[in-house]
Design a protein around this motif. Structure first.
Motif, short mmCIF file in Angstrom:
data_model
loop_
_atom_site.label_atom_id
_atom_site.label_comp_id
_atom_site.label_asym_id
_atom_site.label_seq_id
_atom_site.Cartn_x
_atom_site.Cartn_y
_atom_site.Cartn_z
N ARG A 109 4.90 21.78 -8.38
CA ARG A 109 6.09 22.47 -7.87
C ARG A 109 6.41 22.00 -6.46
O ARG A 109 7.58 21.76 -6.12
N LEU A 110 5.38 21.87 -5.62
CA LEU A 110 5.62 21.42 -4.25
C LEU A 110 6.08 19.97 -4.21
O LEU A 110 6.93 19.60 -3.41
N SER A 111 5.55 19.16 -5.12
CA SER A 111 5.96 17.76 -5.17
C SER A 111 7.43 17.63 -5.54
O SER A 111 8.15 16.76 -5.03
N VAL B 122 0.84 -1.20 0.00
CA VAL B 122 0.00 0.00 0.00
C VAL B 122 0.87 1.25 0.00
O VAL B 122 0.56 2.24 -0.68
N GLN B 123 1.99 1.21 0.74
CA GLN B 123 2.90 2.36 0.73
C GLN B 123 3.48 2.58 -0.66
O GLN B 123 3.64 3.73 -1.09
N ARG B 124 3.76 1.51 -1.39
CA ARG B 124 4.26 1.66 -2.76
C ARG B 124 3.21 2.35 -3.65
O ARG B 124 3.54 3.16 -4.52
N VAL B 125 1.95 1.98 -3.44
CA VAL B 125 0.87 2.63 -4.20
C VAL B 125 0.83 4.12 -3.89
O VAL B 125 0.72 4.97 -4.79
N LEU B 126 0.93 4.46 -2.60
CA LEU B 126 0.92 5.88 -2.20
C LEU B 126 2.08 6.63 -2.85
O LEU B 126 1.89 7.73 -3.41
N ASP B 127 3.27 6.05 -2.81
CA ASP B 127 4.44 6.72 -3.40
C ASP B 127 4.30 6.85 -4.91
O ASP B 127 4.73 7.85 -5.50
N ALA B 128 3.70 5.85 -5.55
CA ALA B 128 3.55 5.88 -7.01
C ALA B 128 2.56 6.95 -7.45
O ALA B 128 2.57 7.36 -8.62
N LEU B 129 1.70 7.41 -6.54
CA LEU B 129 0.71 8.42 -6.89
C LEU B 129 1.30 9.83 -6.93
O LEU B 129 0.62 10.76 -7.39
N ASN B 130 2.52 10.03 -6.42
CA ASN B 130 3.15 11.34 -6.57
C ASN B 130 3.14 11.74 -8.05
O ASN B 130 3.38 10.90 -8.91
N PRO B 131 2.86 13.01 -8.41
CA PRO B 131 2.78 14.18 -7.53
C PRO B 131 1.43 14.41 -6.86
O PRO B 131 1.26 15.41 -6.16
#
Length: 287
Positions: free
Chosen positions: A279-281, A119-128
């Protein structure tokens, strides 16, 4: 032709009866230390054996399994749950069918401390796009770098226990990132109160409500109103000290294995907001 709508309790009783019979049928006498005995007409335990092992009356358990309108206490349902070897999800289902408020065990699925690596990988992949997993009390169970950059106070470590309601109600109103603070907080409290109905008497929930009510008279007043609303998509306007106003739409997704958690993704509502989020991402520190 007139349609007759039966009360919810009447609709639950046949389902309760079917559920108990199916759980009883999957347990053999040997599983619970009983001799096999003579040939059985049906698989699994007999009703009188379940009643004996659970420490309840045979007639009472028979009526429960028949879906009759009888009252069941949490203590008795717990005894039946242990006898039938129900897992946490099945136990909660039994409570709901019996019409008894469910008390989640500490550390159970409703109070998970964090998210899995996948689930954390999914969260990180959603950046930005900012993304977060909340439980029904608005505890942050996991987030990505963009969410943290946008919404966390300066210097707040990603690993720190965080509750959004506590952060918003105990901070100075002028530091709240929500532009329409009063209306947004009212909705968040009403959403939390709707979830609380499943946890009345749960020590974790009762302590959370009591502590936050003591820390914030504003929260206590909104809680006392009794308003309830379901979670759902919304457009919110946030105030960021560097980028100014950012309008974001929230979309919620369920998380497998975490029945009271939701993955919330914040999507820019216009091109100006999209540029600000990107920009913030780019400035965010990725794990």
């Amino acid at each position: 032709m007139t349609t007759v709508h039966r009360p919810a309790a009447d609709r639950r009783r046949p389902e309760l009866a079917s559920f108990l019979r199916s759980r009883r049928a999957r347990i053999s006498p040997q599983d619970v230390g009983l001799p096999p005995g003579p040939r059985r007409r049906t698989p699994g335990l007999r009703r009188e054996e379940v009643a004996q092992l659970a420490g309840v009356g045979v007639t009472w358990y028979t009526w429960l399994e028949q879906g009759r309108p009888i009252n069941a206490s949490a203590q008795v349902l717990d005894a039946v749950s242990r006898t039938l070897r129900l897992d946490p999800t099945e136990r909660e289902h039994l409570y709901q069918l019996a019409g008894v408020p469910f008390v989640s065990p500490a550390g159970g699925p409703a109070d998970a401390a964090g998210v899995s690596e996948d689930v954390q990988r999914v969260l990180d992949a959603l950046n930005p796009l900012p993304a977060v997993v909340y439980n029904s009390r608005y505890d942050v169970l996991g987030d990505n770098a963009t969410y943290h950059t946008l919404f966390a106070p300066p210097g707040w470590p990603r690993e720190a226990p965080r509750n959004v309601l506590r952060a918003l109600f105990t901070a100075e109103p002028t530091r709240c990132p929500l532009v329409f603070r009063d209306s947004e907080l009212k909705i968040m409290v009403a959403t939390t109160r709707a979830a609380y109905g499943r946890h009345v008497g749960d020590p974790v929930w009762e302590r959370f409500v009591a502590d936050l009510s003591l820390a914030s008279p504003e929260f206590a007043g909104l809680w006392a109103s009794g308003d309830v609303v379901p979670p759902g998509p919304r457009t919110k306007t946030f105030r960021h000290e560097e980028e100014g106003l950012i309008r974001l739409r929230s979309e919620s997704l369920s998380v497998n294995g975490m029945p009271e958690a939701r993955l919330v993704v914040y999507i820019p509502a216009d091109e100006d907001s999209r540029a600000k989020v990107e920009r913030l991402s780019a400035q965010a520190v990725v794990r």
